[in-house]
Design an enzyme around this catalytic site. Structure first.
Site, PDB file in Angstrom:
ATOM      1  N   CYS A  38      37.170 -11.802 -53.054  1.00  0.00           N
ATOM      2  CA  CYS A  38      35.840 -12.333 -53.250  1.00  0.00           C
ATOM      3  C   CYS A  38      35.332 -12.080 -52.077  1.00  0.00           C
ATOM      4  CB  CYS A  38      35.358 -13.359 -53.675  1.00  0.00           C
ATOM      5  SG  CYS A  38      33.596 -13.637 -53.986  1.00  0.00           S
ATOM      6  N   SER A  40      32.373 -14.124 -50.691  1.00  0.00           N
ATOM      7  CA  SER A  40      32.904 -15.527 -50.090  1.00  0.00           C
ATOM      8  C   SER A  40      33.845 -16.159 -49.620  1.00  0.00           C
ATOM      9  CB  SER A  40      32.554 -16.155 -51.438  1.00  0.00           C
ATOM     10  OG  SER A  40      31.581 -15.578 -52.096  1.00  0.00           O
ATOM     11  N   HIS A  43      33.579 -15.060 -46.371  1.00  0.00           N
ATOM     12  CA  HIS A  43      32.900 -15.768 -44.755  1.00  0.00           C
ATOM     13  C   HIS A  43      33.810 -17.092 -43.978  1.00  0.00           C
ATOM     14  CE1 HIS A  43      28.882 -13.984 -45.966  1.00  0.00           C
ATOM     15  NE2 HIS A  43      29.000 -14.339 -47.573  1.00  0.00           N
ATOM     16  N   HIS A  59      39.925 -18.879 -54.825  1.00  0.00           N
ATOM     17  CA  HIS A  59      38.560 -19.260 -55.831  1.00  0.00           C
ATOM     18  C   HIS A  59      38.358 -18.307 -56.953  1.00  0.00           C
ATOM     19  CE1 HIS A  59      35.394 -17.098 -53.411  1.00  0.00           C
ATOM     20  NE2 HIS A  59      35.130 -17.164 -54.481  1.00  0.00           N
ATOM     21  N   CYS A 162      34.762 -16.231 -61.150  1.00  0.00           N
ATOM     22  CA  CYS A 162      33.650 -16.561 -59.924  1.00  0.00           C
ATOM     23  C   CYS A 162      32.437 -15.767 -59.562  1.00  0.00           C
ATOM     24  CB  CYS A 162      34.584 -16.371 -58.467  1.00  0.00           C
ATOM     25  SG  CYS A 162      32.509 -16.229 -57.541  1.00  0.00           S
TER      26      CYS A 162
END
Length: 360
Positions: A38, A40, A43, A59, A162
């Protein structure tokens, strides 16, 4: 167990051994079957968002329960489950208000001074977002997983953890779109495509997809977009407003940049509402000119779809099994854990929608 370890931001993940504890009274041990890559995660991998290191990222995961603690009641060994990074206690003020994804009750994590869930070389290790999915096993609080239909393929189930629950939830829960209303989705990655698909399921009248990558705009049309626009075209705002007869009722920002959040605001009609679900980097400011608030427009954020994952995820599984939710098209490739760094390189390029790690 084998895991992908982040030791230093900006550096490739290292494949190595991590020790995992046995379940406490309200914990569940899961054999990971699939985990999506992902943006995310990216990041944190790049250091945009700081996190205690070393850690195991990941996640967006699904797996099979192998052991449960003495007080666990809603899952049992053998269950197929999807995990969730924002578990809710169910009893705090936020949960009582229905804001489950915003719950911050610390009781769902192990307290400082107790045996950690994960260790490396005998030293405590930070668990990433209550999960750490880039590993052969996960040890999570019982409120961080939910049982799903065993007919659901594990690679598609992982996406629900997610991107799908975030994108679809932004439409069903945050925007609460009504049949016939118009909506613009900014960003046609995993989250955006899920939002487009959800808008189609909800009966949206016009579904506008805005993305700079032509292949993603084509994919958006396959998922249900009725019109698409190039996000980097300097006239994109006026093009959308003209094509929709004054702007859209709702706009969902799925990228995580100030400029795309502002784009979501600008393409709204008078009285329209924008929902920001992308992770905008710390320090970035979204600029809205004050007089524009007099147009009756509104903007809000939504974490992980702003819903209740214990209810939402099984429903999304049912949508997939019923042929209404297209997850097959979203997966760009299936890779091994050893290929994780190459997968993130593709994600950085912007061309890939979703790479999914498959475990034995």
């Amino acid at each position: 167990m084998k895991a992908a370890i982040l030791r230093e931001p900006g550096k490739p993940l290292e494949i190595g051994e991590v020790e995992i504890d046995e379940p406490g009274p309200r914990e569940v041990k899961i054999k990971t079957k699939a985990c999506g890559l992902c943006r995310s995660d990216l990041h944190f991998l790049d250091g945009v968002y700081p996190y205690p290191l070393p850690t195991v990222l990941g996640h967006e995961a699904a797996g099979v329960v192998t052991a449960v603690g003495s007080e666990v009641t809603h899952v049992q060994p053998g269950d197929h489950v999807v995990t969730f990074l924002a578990p809710s206690c169910g009893s705090c003020k936020l949960c009582q208000n229905g804001q489950f994804t915003l719950c911050q009750d610390p009781s769902m994590q192990r307290t400082p001074g107790t045996t950690p869930r994960l260790t490396i070389d005998g030293e405590p290790m930070a668990q990433f977002l209550n999960l750490s999915g880039f590993a052969e096993e996960m040890l999570v609080h019982e409120n961080a997983c939910v049982a799903i239909d065993k007919e659901m393929p594990m690679d598609r189930a992982a996406l629900i953890g997610c991107s799908v629950v975030t994108g679809a939830g932004s439409v069903f829960n945050a925007a609460r779109i009504k049949a016939g209303e118009s909506i613009a989705i900014i960003g046609a990655g995993g989250i955006g495509l899920s939002a487009i698909n959800a808008a189609k399921i909800a009966g949206a009248g016009e579904i506008v997809a805005i993305d700079p990558v032509e292949s993603k705009r084509t994919m958006a049309e396959k998922m249900g977009a009725t019109m698409t626009f190039d996000a980097i075209d300097e006239n994109v705002v006026s093009q959308v407003i003209e094509a929709t007869g004054g702007g859209v009722d709702h706009a969902i920002e799925c990228v995580g940049k100030a400029v795309t959040a502002q784009l979501a605001w600008k393409v709204l009609r008078r009285g329209g509402a924008a929902v920001i679900v992308g992770m905008i980097a710390p320090g970035e400011m979204v600029e809205i000119h004050g007089p524009e608030f007099l147009q009756g427009k509104s903007v809000k954020g939504a974490l992980m779809g702003a819903g209740h994952f214990m209810q939402d995820m099984p429903r999304l599984v049912a949508h997939y099994l019923g042929g209404r939710l297209d997850l097959d098209s979203v997966i760009a490739e299936r890779i091994s854990l050893d290929q994780i760094n190459e997968g993130f390189d593709k994600l950085k390029s912007g061309e890939s929608t979703r790479s999914v790690i498959m475990f034995d």
